[in-house]
Design a protein around this motif. Structure first.
Motif, PDB file in Angstrom:
ATOM      1  N   GLY A  69       0.773  -1.241   0.000  1.00 59.84           N
ATOM      2  CA  GLY A  69       0.000   0.000   0.000  1.00 59.84           C
ATOM      3  C   GLY A  69       0.800   1.284   0.000  1.00 59.84           C
ATOM      4  O   GLY A  69       0.311   2.305   0.487  1.00 59.84           O
ATOM      5  N   THR A  71       1.447   4.348  -1.353  1.00 57.58           N
ATOM      6  CA  THR A  71       0.735   5.153  -2.335  1.00 57.58           C
ATOM      7  C   THR A  71       0.187   6.407  -1.666  1.00 57.58           C
ATOM      8  O   THR A  71      -0.058   6.410  -0.465  1.00 57.58           O
ATOM      9  CB  THR A  71      -0.412   4.315  -2.975  1.00 57.58           C
ATOM     10  OG1 THR A  71      -1.186   5.142  -3.839  1.00 57.58           O
ATOM     11  CG2 THR A  71      -1.342   3.762  -1.919  1.00 57.58           C
ATOM     12  N   PHE A  73      -2.500  10.038  -2.610  1.00 58.03           N
ATOM     13  CA  PHE A  73      -3.387  10.604  -3.621  1.00 58.03           C
ATOM     14  C   PHE A  73      -3.850  11.982  -3.211  1.00 58.03           C
ATOM     15  O   PHE A  73      -3.595  12.450  -2.095  1.00 58.03           O
ATOM     16  CB  PHE A  73      -4.567   9.678  -3.918  1.00 58.03           C
ATOM     17  CG  PHE A  73      -5.614   9.593  -2.845  1.00 58.03           C
ATOM     18  CD1 PHE A  73      -6.710  10.451  -2.847  1.00 58.03           C
ATOM     19  CD2 PHE A  73      -5.538   8.643  -1.845  1.00 58.03           C
ATOM     20  CE1 PHE A  73      -7.688  10.361  -1.875  1.00 58.03           C
ATOM     21  CE2 PHE A  73      -6.519   8.548  -0.857  1.00 58.03           C
ATOM     22  CZ  PHE A  73      -7.596   9.404  -0.866  1.00 58.03           C
ATOM     23  N   THR A 200      -3.282   8.849   2.224  1.00 59.66           N
ATOM     24  CA  THR A 200      -2.764   7.563   1.760  1.00 59.66           C
ATOM     25  C   THR A 200      -3.795   6.459   1.963  1.00 59.66           C
ATOM     26  O   THR A 200      -4.618   6.525   2.886  1.00 59.66           O
ATOM     27  CB  THR A 200      -1.434   7.221   2.474  1.00 59.66           C
ATOM     28  OG1 THR A 200      -0.920   5.995   1.939  1.00 59.66           O
ATOM     29  CG2 THR A 200      -1.615   7.055   3.981  1.00 59.66           C
ATOM     30  N   ALA A 201      -3.736   5.474   1.085  1.00 62.01           N
ATOM     31  CA  ALA A 201      -4.740   4.422   0.968  1.00 62.01           C
ATOM     32  C   ALA A 201      -5.166   3.781   2.288  1.00 62.01           C
ATOM     33  O   ALA A 201      -6.354   3.635   2.568  1.00 62.01           O
ATOM     34  CB  ALA A 201      -4.225   3.353   0.009  1.00 62.01           C
ATOM     35  N   GLY A 202      -4.181   3.405   3.108  1.00 59.66           N
ATOM     36  CA  GLY A 202      -4.477   2.655   4.323  1.00 59.66           C
ATOM     37  C   GLY A 202      -5.472   3.340   5.249  1.00 59.66           C
ATOM     38  O   GLY A 202      -6.288   2.681   5.898  1.00 59.66           O
ATOM     39  N   TYR A 204      -8.001   5.022   4.418  1.00 62.70           N
ATOM     40  CA  TYR A 204      -9.347   4.882   3.869  1.00 62.70           C
ATOM     41  C   TYR A 204      -9.834   3.441   3.988  1.00 62.70           C
ATOM     42  O   TYR A 204     -10.994   3.185   4.296  1.00 62.70           O
ATOM     43  CB  TYR A 204      -9.379   5.416   2.428  1.00 62.70           C
ATOM     44  CG  TYR A 204      -9.074   6.901   2.421  1.00 62.70           C
ATOM     45  CD1 TYR A 204     -10.099   7.833   2.425  1.00 62.70           C
ATOM     46  CD2 TYR A 204      -7.770   7.376   2.526  1.00 62.70           C
ATOM     47  CE1 TYR A 204      -9.832   9.193   2.499  1.00 62.70           C
ATOM     48  CE2 TYR A 204      -7.485   8.742   2.603  1.00 62.70           C
ATOM     49  CZ  TYR A 204      -8.524   9.647   2.588  1.00 62.70           C
ATOM     50  OH  TYR A 204      -8.266  10.985   2.683  1.00 62.70           O
ATOM     51  N   ALA A 205      -8.918   2.487   3.756  1.00 64.95           N
ATOM     52  CA  ALA A 205      -9.274   1.071   3.914  1.00 64.95           C
ATOM     53  C   ALA A 205      -9.713   0.795   5.348  1.00 64.95           C
ATOM     54  O   ALA A 205     -10.699   0.099   5.589  1.00 64.95           O
ATOM     55  CB  ALA A 205      -8.079   0.192   3.540  1.00 64.95           C
ATOM     56  N   LEU A 208     -13.399   1.777   6.419  1.00 64.63           N
ATOM     57  CA  LEU A 208     -14.587   1.165   5.798  1.00 64.63           C
ATOM     58  C   LEU A 208     -15.489   0.462   6.812  1.00 64.63           C
ATOM     59  O   LEU A 208     -16.712   0.539   6.725  1.00 64.63           O
ATOM     60  CB  LEU A 208     -14.169   0.162   4.710  1.00 64.63           C
ATOM     61  CG  LEU A 208     -13.455   0.748   3.481  1.00 64.63           C
ATOM     62  CD1 LEU A 208     -12.920  -0.379   2.603  1.00 64.63           C
ATOM     63  CD2 LEU A 208     -14.394   1.656   2.693  1.00 64.63           C
TER      64      LEU A 208
ATOM     65  N   ILE B  65      -8.107  -0.538  -5.417  1.00 65.57           N
ATOM     66  CA  ILE B  65      -6.812  -0.910  -4.829  1.00 65.57           C
ATOM     67  C   ILE B  65      -5.773   0.206  -4.938  1.00 65.57           C
ATOM     68  O   ILE B  65      -4.959   0.396  -4.035  1.00 65.57           O
ATOM     69  CB  ILE B  65      -6.249  -2.206  -5.479  1.00 65.57           C
ATOM     70  CG1 ILE B  65      -4.895  -2.608  -4.874  1.00 65.57           C
ATOM     71  CG2 ILE B  65      -6.116  -2.098  -6.987  1.00 65.57           C
ATOM     72  CD1 ILE B  65      -4.926  -2.962  -3.416  1.00 65.57           C
ATOM     73  N   TYR B  68      -7.589   3.344  -2.277  1.00 65.10           N
ATOM     74  CA  TYR B  68      -8.013   3.203  -0.880  1.00 65.10           C
ATOM     75  C   TYR B  68      -7.467   1.946  -0.193  1.00 65.10           C
ATOM     76  O   TYR B  68      -7.857   1.646   0.930  1.00 65.10           O
ATOM     77  CB  TYR B  68      -9.548   3.266  -0.795  1.00 65.10           C
ATOM     78  CG  TYR B  68     -10.090   4.509  -1.486  1.00 65.10           C
ATOM     79  CD1 TYR B  68      -9.551   5.763  -1.197  1.00 65.10           C
ATOM     80  CD2 TYR B  68     -11.100   4.428  -2.442  1.00 65.10           C
ATOM     81  CE1 TYR B  68     -10.008   6.900  -1.842  1.00 65.10           C
ATOM     82  CE2 TYR B  68     -11.571   5.561  -3.092  1.00 65.10           C
ATOM     83  CZ  TYR B  68     -11.015   6.793  -2.784  1.00 65.10           C
ATOM     84  OH  TYR B  68     -11.466   7.927  -3.432  1.00 65.10           O
ATOM     85  N   GLY B  69      -6.601   1.216  -0.879  1.00 59.88           N
ATOM     86  CA  GLY B  69      -5.842   0.145  -0.224  1.00 59.88           C
ATOM     87  C   GLY B  69      -6.656  -0.980   0.376  1.00 59.88           C
ATOM     88  O   GLY B  69      -6.227  -1.621   1.338  1.00 59.88           O
ATOM     89  N   GLN B  70      -7.831  -1.228  -0.185  1.00 58.66           N
ATOM     90  CA  GLN B  70      -8.633  -2.345   0.349  1.00 58.66           C
ATOM     91  C   GLN B  70      -8.044  -3.651  -0.172  1.00 58.66           C
ATOM     92  O   GLN B  70      -8.284  -4.062  -1.315  1.00 58.66           O
ATOM     93  CB  GLN B  70     -10.095  -2.182  -0.092  1.00 58.66           C
ATOM     94  CG  GLN B  70     -11.043  -3.055   0.719  1.00 58.66           C
ATOM     95  CD  GLN B  70     -12.419  -3.140   0.096  1.00 58.66           C
ATOM     96  OE1 GLN B  70     -12.624  -2.757  -1.064  1.00 58.66           O
ATOM     97  NE2 GLN B  70     -13.372  -3.644   0.851  1.00 58.66           N
TER      98      GLN B  70
END
Lengths: 366, 366
Positions: A69, A71, A73, A200-202, A204-205, A208, B65, B68-70
C-alpha cells in the motif's frame, strides 16, 4: 502564478468516448478520454511525463502497491461556469500536500509546478468533459503508486504518478440536507505517530468497517475520536469538522493524526477575513455534549472537496442524540457554502487569489 | 486433512522461464511460471478459479486498490527436502487468518478449502521451482485486491484473489547473527480500534518511515510500542516478539493491535508441549529495562514466517543500550529454531500434525 513550459509529450486518443448526461452523473464512475502519467526510476528521477489515452495499467502481480500500500493521492475539482472560464481551486495546495504525504510514505517528491502544468494541459485537452449543470464539476484525482516488483517490505525503487479526471454530479441534487452522524466508539481512524495526516490508501481502507456499521444503524458518516483518550474529536468520515458554539467557530487543531484539509484551511482563512471568532484547539465530546445541553451548540458542519460544506443535523454519542439547528443548515454554514462555491465558480469575487483560471494560464504557457 | 475435488481450470505456460541458482537467491524478486487466480463479483460470489501462466495484471487506473488500499495478504512457505517430499507448514492457518483480515477490511470471505486446494495444485505444477539448498524455500503469497473502478470510499463490489510463488534464499546464509533493534518512540504501527490485527497493506506502508530512520541509525528493525501509553511492547518490525526473563518466556498478549502470527502461535504451543513456563501478557519497556539491570533479561527473539526465529542482540531504548546474551543466539532460541525448521523440513518428528505433505495430499484429491 507563473508556469514554466515543460516537455510533456501528448498522444491524443483516436476513439473519443461518449460523454455522460450532466443531470444523471454520479461520483467517480466515469472517466475522460486522457490521463497524465510520469514514471520514477531510482537513480533517474521522474521521467517520461506524458498525456495519453485513458487506458488500463499493466502491472506485475508482485508490484509493491498490491501488497504494502505504498501510495498517496489527492482530490480536487475544476469548475466550468456560465462565463466560459474553467476554474481550479488552490490546486497548488494539493500538489504541496501530495509531497507532504509522500514524505511520510518514503516516496519521492514530485516537481509541483510540472505536475500542475501537466494537470492544466490535461484539463485543456479534456475540457469538453467538464459538465455544465448546476453543482457539477470535473473531479481530479492525482495519485502515485509504487511499482517495483518486490515482496520485501521496503520503499519501492520505482513509481508511477497519474492524474485521471471524472465528471461528477452535484453533491446536493436534492438540496442541502443535514446528515446524521454516529460518534465512533469502537474503531479508530488514526493515532499520533501513524499516517493520519497523510492522504494515503491505508487510512481509507481502515475506515470502511466503522462506516459499514454506522450505515446499518442509519447514520451516514462516523465522527472519529482520538485513538489515545477516545474523547477528543478528530474528523467526520473523510472530512474535517467545525462546531459553532455560543457564537464562536471551533475546529480540532492539527495534531499529528487529522488530515489538514484544504477546504478546512480555506474556511479558517475566510472566517478570519470576516473577523468571525474562530479557534483551532482540542474539542472533547464532553464539551460538545455540555454545549448541547446548555443550548449553545448552534451549528456543526463537515468540510471537504466533495461536499465543500456538509451540515450535521444529528450527532449520536453512545445513544445520546443531539439534534442540531432543528436538522436544518445553519446560517453561517450556508454563508460559508455560498461564498466558497461562489468563489470556485466565479460568481463571487475571490479576494484571496485562490482560483486559477485555466484559459488565462494556458495562454501564458502554451 | 481431507480436500474436496473442486473445479480449478488449468492453463499451462508454453514458455517456461529459466530457474535461478539456489545459492544466490534473494527474497521476493523471482516468480514461478504460474499463478492461481479467482475473481469475485457482487451477487455472483467467487468464480473462475484458475491456474494460468504468471503474467501482468491489467487494471483500470480508477480501481479501488490504487486509491483506498482495500486489500489483504498472507505469507507462508513450502519446503523441499532430501526425502523428496514437499511440505507446507500449517497453510490452513493462513487461509483462516486471511478471512479474518478480510472481515476487518469489509472484503468477502474465501472458501478456505478451495483456496488451499488451488495452492496445492499450483505448487504441484511449479514444484521444480522449489529450491533445494539448505535453508531455501518457496515463498507463497496469497493476496486479494479490490478491483472495482470507482473513486467513492466504499467497499469494492469486485475483487481478485491471487497466489504467486517465489523461490527464496536462506534467511541465514552466513549463520544466525542476532540483530540490533531500536525501540521506536516517534512512530506508531497500530492502535486498538485500527487495523493492526489484520494483514493488510496500510500497516506495512505506515511502517516504512520508522524503518528508514532506524536503518540510518544502524538498527535493522524497530520495536513498536503501543500507540496509547507508548510503554508496552507490541511487535518487532513485522515479527512478533518473545522475551526470556529469569527462566520464563513472555510474549505480548493479543490485544487488538498486534498481528497474531502463526509462528508465534506455534512457538507458544511448542513451549507448552515442552512444559516450559510461558506467559502471554502486557510487557512494558520499564519491565524489560529492569530485568536487564537485574541480569535477568536472558534472551529476546522475533518470530515470523521469513526468519522463523530472529534473535535480538541489542535493544536501544531512548539511548539506553541493552546487550542481550553477549550478542549471541540464546540456547532456547536455538532449540526453538532447530525444532520448528526441523518440523518444517521433515527432519524432526511433527507431534502436532502441523505439516501437510504435498504429494500425499495430491494423491488424495487428483
Amino acid at each position: 502564478m507563473t508556469m514554466t513550459t515543460l516537455p510533456i509529450q501528448v498522444q491524443l486518443t483516436e476513439t473519443k468516448k461518449p460523454k455522460p448526461d450532466s443531470e444523471t452523473l454520479e461520483f467517480g464512475r466515469v472517466f475522460t478520454d486522457h490521463m497524465f502519467i510520469a514514471d520514477y526510476t531510482e537513480g533517474q528521477g521522474w521521467h517520461d511525463h506524458r498525456i495519453v489515452p485513458y487506458a488500463p495499467l499493466s502491472l506485475d502481480p508482485a508490484s509493491i502497491i498490491f501488497h504494502y500500500g505504498q501510495t498517496v493521492f489527492e482530490g480536487l475539482k475544476a469548475y466550468s461556469s456560465e462565463d466560459g472560464v474553467i476554474r481550479l481551486f488552490r490546486p497548488e495546495e494539493n500538489m504541496k500536500r501530495m509531497n507532504l504525504s509522500s514524505d511520510r510514505l518514503c516516496m519521492p517528491q514530485i516537481d509541483e509546478e510540472l505536475a500542475l502544468s501537466g494537470l492544466l494541459q490535461l484539463i485543456e485537452i479534456d475540457k469538453d468533459w467538464i459538465p455544465n449543470a448546476e453543482g457539477t464539476s470535473l473531479y481530479i484525482r492525482p495519485f502515485i503508486i509504487s511499482t517495483e516488483k518486490f515482496l520485501g517490505v521496503a520503499p519501492s525503487r520505482s513509481y508511477r504518478f497519474m492524474i485521471i479526471l471524472s465528471p461528477v454530479g452535484s453533491y446536493y441534487k436534492e438540496g442541502i440536507h443535514p446528515i446524521k452522524i454516529k460518534v465512533e466508539s469502537d474503531y479508530v481512524r488514526a493515532v499520533s505517530g501513524g499516517t493520519g495526516t497523510a492522504k494515503t490508501a491505508g487510512n481509507y481502507a481502515s475506515a470502511l468497517k466503522a462506516q459499514q456499521v454506522a450505515d446499518a444503524q442509519g447514520y451516514s458518516q462516523v465522527l472519529w475520536l482520538d485513538g489515545v483518550e477516545r474523547k477528543y474529536v478528530e474528523e467526520v468520515g473523510s472530512m474535517n469538522i467545525f462546531f459553532k458554539i455560543n457564537g464562536e467557530i471551533i475546529t480540532p487543531a492539527v495534531n499529528g493524526s487529522i488530515l489538514e484539509g484544504i477546504t478546512r484551511k480555506s474556511i479558517l482563512e475566510l472566517l478570519r477575513h470576516w473577523e468571525f471568532p474562530v479557534t483551532e484547539r482540542k474539542v472533547s465530546m464532553d464539551e460538545i455534549s455540555s454545549a448541547y445541553e446548555n443550548g449553545q451548540l448552534e451549528e456543526i458542519f463537515g468540510t471537504g472537496t466533495a461536499a465543500v460544506i456538509s451540515p450535521v443535523g444529528e450527532l449520536n454519542w453512545k445513544g445520546e442524540k443531539m439534534v442540531v439547528n432543528n436538522m436544518e443548515i445553519g446560517a453561517l454554514s450556508k454563508k460559508i457554502y455560498d461564498t466558497l462555491t461562489g468563489i470556485q465558480t466565479g460568481k463571487v469575487k475571490d479576494p484571496f487569489d485562490w482560483v486559477i483560471e485555466l484559459n488565462q494560464n494556458l495562454v501564458k504557457q502554451l
